[in-house]
Design a protein around this motif. Structure first.
Motif, short mmCIF file in Angstrom:
data_model
loop_
_atom_site.label_atom_id
_atom_site.label_comp_id
_atom_site.label_asym_id
_atom_site.label_seq_id
_atom_site.Cartn_x
_atom_site.Cartn_y
_atom_site.Cartn_z
N PRO A 1 45.56 105.34 7.54
CA PRO A 1 46.42 105.08 6.37
C PRO A 1 46.64 103.59 6.10
CG PRO A 1 47.37 106.80 7.72
CD PRO A 1 46.22 106.24 8.49
N GLU A 2 46.75 102.80 7.17
CA GLU A 2 46.93 101.35 6.98
C GLU A 2 45.67 100.72 6.40
OE1 GLU A 2 48.00 100.42 10.98
OE2 GLU A 2 50.14 100.40 10.52
N ARG A 3 44.51 101.12 6.91
CA ARG A 3 43.24 100.59 6.39
C ARG A 3 43.04 100.97 4.94
NH1 ARG A 3 41.22 102.80 11.24
NH2 ARG A 3 39.97 104.29 10.07
N ASN A 4 43.40 102.21 4.59
CA ASN A 4 43.27 102.66 3.20
C ASN A 4 44.22 101.89 2.28
OD1 ASN A 4 41.26 104.49 3.78
ND2 ASN A 4 42.70 106.17 4.14
N ARG A 5 45.41 101.59 2.77
CA ARG A 5 46.36 100.82 1.97
C ARG A 5 45.83 99.40 1.73
NH1 ARG A 5 52.09 98.52 3.17
NH2 ARG A 5 52.79 98.22 1.04
N ILE A 6 45.25 98.79 2.76
CA ILE A 6 44.65 97.46 2.60
C ILE A 6 43.54 97.52 1.56
CG2 ILE A 6 43.27 95.68 3.76
CD1 ILE A 6 44.83 96.37 6.35
N ARG A 7 42.68 98.53 1.68
CA ARG A 7 41.56 98.67 0.75
C ARG A 7 42.05 98.89 -0.69
NH1 ARG A 7 39.31 102.60 3.24
NH2 ARG A 7 38.37 101.29 4.82
N ARG A 8 43.09 99.69 -0.87
CA ARG A 8 43.64 99.91 -2.21
C ARG A 8 44.21 98.62 -2.80
NH1 ARG A 8 45.81 104.59 0.10
NH2 ARG A 8 47.86 103.62 0.22
N ARG A 9 44.88 97.83 -1.97
CA ARG A 9 45.43 96.56 -2.45
C ARG A 9 44.30 95.61 -2.85
NH1 ARG A 9 50.56 94.21 0.48
NH2 ARG A 9 50.71 93.36 -1.61
N LEU A 10 43.22 95.59 -2.09
CA LEU A 10 42.09 94.71 -2.43
C LEU A 10 41.44 95.16 -3.73
CD1 LEU A 10 40.43 94.20 1.07
CD2 LEU A 10 41.94 92.63 -0.16
N ARG A 11 41.29 96.46 -3.92
CA ARG A 11 40.70 96.96 -5.17
C ARG A 11 41.57 96.60 -6.36
NH1 ARG A 11 39.14 101.98 -2.37
NH2 ARG A 11 41.04 102.87 -3.21
N GLU A 12 42.88 96.69 -6.20
CA GLU A 12 43.79 96.35 -7.29
C GLU A 12 43.73 94.86 -7.60
OE1 GLU A 12 46.20 97.12 -10.41
OE2 GLU A 12 45.23 98.59 -9.10
N LEU A 13 43.55 94.03 -6.59
CA LEU A 13 43.39 92.59 -6.82
C LEU A 13 42.20 92.32 -7.74
CD1 LEU A 13 43.86 90.97 -3.30
CD2 LEU A 13 45.35 90.70 -5.27
N VAL A 14 41.09 92.98 -7.44
CA VAL A 14 39.87 92.76 -8.23
C VAL A 14 40.05 93.28 -9.64
CG1 VAL A 14 37.43 93.35 -8.40
CG2 VAL A 14 38.40 92.69 -6.20
N LYS A 15 40.77 94.40 -9.81
CA LYS A 15 41.02 94.93 -11.15
C LYS A 15 41.82 93.95 -11.99
CE LYS A 15 41.04 99.84 -10.02
NZ LYS A 15 41.91 101.02 -9.90
N ARG A 16 42.78 93.27 -11.37
CA ARG A 16 43.63 92.35 -12.11
C ARG A 16 43.02 90.97 -12.28
NH1 ARG A 16 49.84 93.74 -10.67
NH2 ARG A 16 49.60 95.99 -10.74
N LEU A 17 41.93 90.71 -11.59
CA LEU A 17 41.27 89.41 -11.69
C LEU A 17 40.42 89.38 -12.96
CD1 LEU A 17 40.70 86.78 -10.06
CD2 LEU A 17 38.68 87.93 -9.20
N ASP A 18 40.39 88.24 -13.60
CA ASP A 18 39.58 88.08 -14.80
C ASP A 18 38.10 88.11 -14.40
OD1 ASP A 18 38.76 87.56 -17.36
OD2 ASP A 18 39.11 85.40 -17.22
N PRO A 19 37.31 89.05 -14.93
CA PRO A 19 35.90 89.15 -14.52
C PRO A 19 35.08 87.91 -14.88
CG PRO A 19 36.52 91.00 -15.94
CD PRO A 19 37.69 90.10 -15.85
N VAL A 20 35.54 87.13 -15.85
CA VAL A 20 34.81 85.93 -16.23
C VAL A 20 34.85 84.88 -15.12
CG1 VAL A 20 34.72 84.08 -17.96
CG2 VAL A 20 35.29 86.41 -18.65
N SER A 21 35.89 84.93 -14.27
CA SER A 21 36.01 83.94 -13.21
C SER A 21 34.97 84.13 -12.11
CB SER A 21 37.41 83.98 -12.61
OG SER A 21 37.65 85.22 -12.01
N MET A 22 34.40 85.33 -12.01
CA MET A 22 33.36 85.57 -11.02
C MET A 22 32.03 85.05 -11.54
SD MET A 22 34.14 89.31 -9.56
CE MET A 22 35.63 89.69 -8.75
N GLN A 23 31.25 84.49 -10.64
CA GLN A 23 29.97 83.92 -11.02
C GLN A 23 28.96 85.03 -11.28
OE1 GLN A 23 28.88 81.18 -7.97
NE2 GLN A 23 30.75 80.00 -8.18
#
Length: 141
Positions: free
Chosen positions: A56-78
């Motif tokens: 459950p802790e690993r899944n929570r970490i993974r969910r938080r990381l996925r949400e970070l990427v969703k909120r990140l502007d895709p243009v900022s990635m190379q």
């Protein structure tokens, strides 16, 4: 933006550049550096090792990381890059907005390249210290 799913892709990115953060490690690889004319979209993968806690802790970490990427502007990635976010235990307690700022900085920061076989102060080419044999380890009489 696509997801990395195959182990070979994760291993290729692991040999690329990396940027450390308290909550994650961002690994990146320019696919064109591999000699491919890959003009596909940016791909991203997520991984969290078992040393970071139970499932459950690993899944929570993974969910938080996925949400970070969703909120990140895709243009900022190379473009033409693969990214892997390796979760750390600090992602459970770190403030989400701070993690988002860390990710924005990590993507724009010039990354440290840690490819295997490069001369980065490793012991490559050095001789190991000889071990003392049985006669050398005895005390003189």
């Amino acid at each position: 933006m696509d997801r990395l799913r195959q182990r070979a892709d994760f291993l290729a990115v692991a040999n690329g550049a990396r940027v450390n953060s308290p909550a994650f490690v961002l690994q990146s690889l320019d696919r064109r550096s591999l000699g491919r004319d890959d003009l596909g979209p940016v791909r991203i993968g997520f991984t969290v090792t078992k040393k970071n806690g139970n499932a459950p802790e690993r899944n929570r970490i993974r969910r938080r990381l996925r949400e970070l990427v969703k909120r990140l502007d895709p243009v900022s990635m190379q473009p033409h890059h693969d990214y892997v976010l390796v979760g750390r235990r600090g992602a459970l307690s770190r403030d989400f907005t701070t993690m988002l700022d860390d990710l924005r900085i990590a993507i724009t920061k010039p990354a440290r390249h840690t490819a295997k076989g490069s001369d980065n102060g490793s012991d490559k080419g050095r001789r190991p210290n000889p071990r003392p044999g049985p006669a050398a380890s005895r005390k003189p009489d």
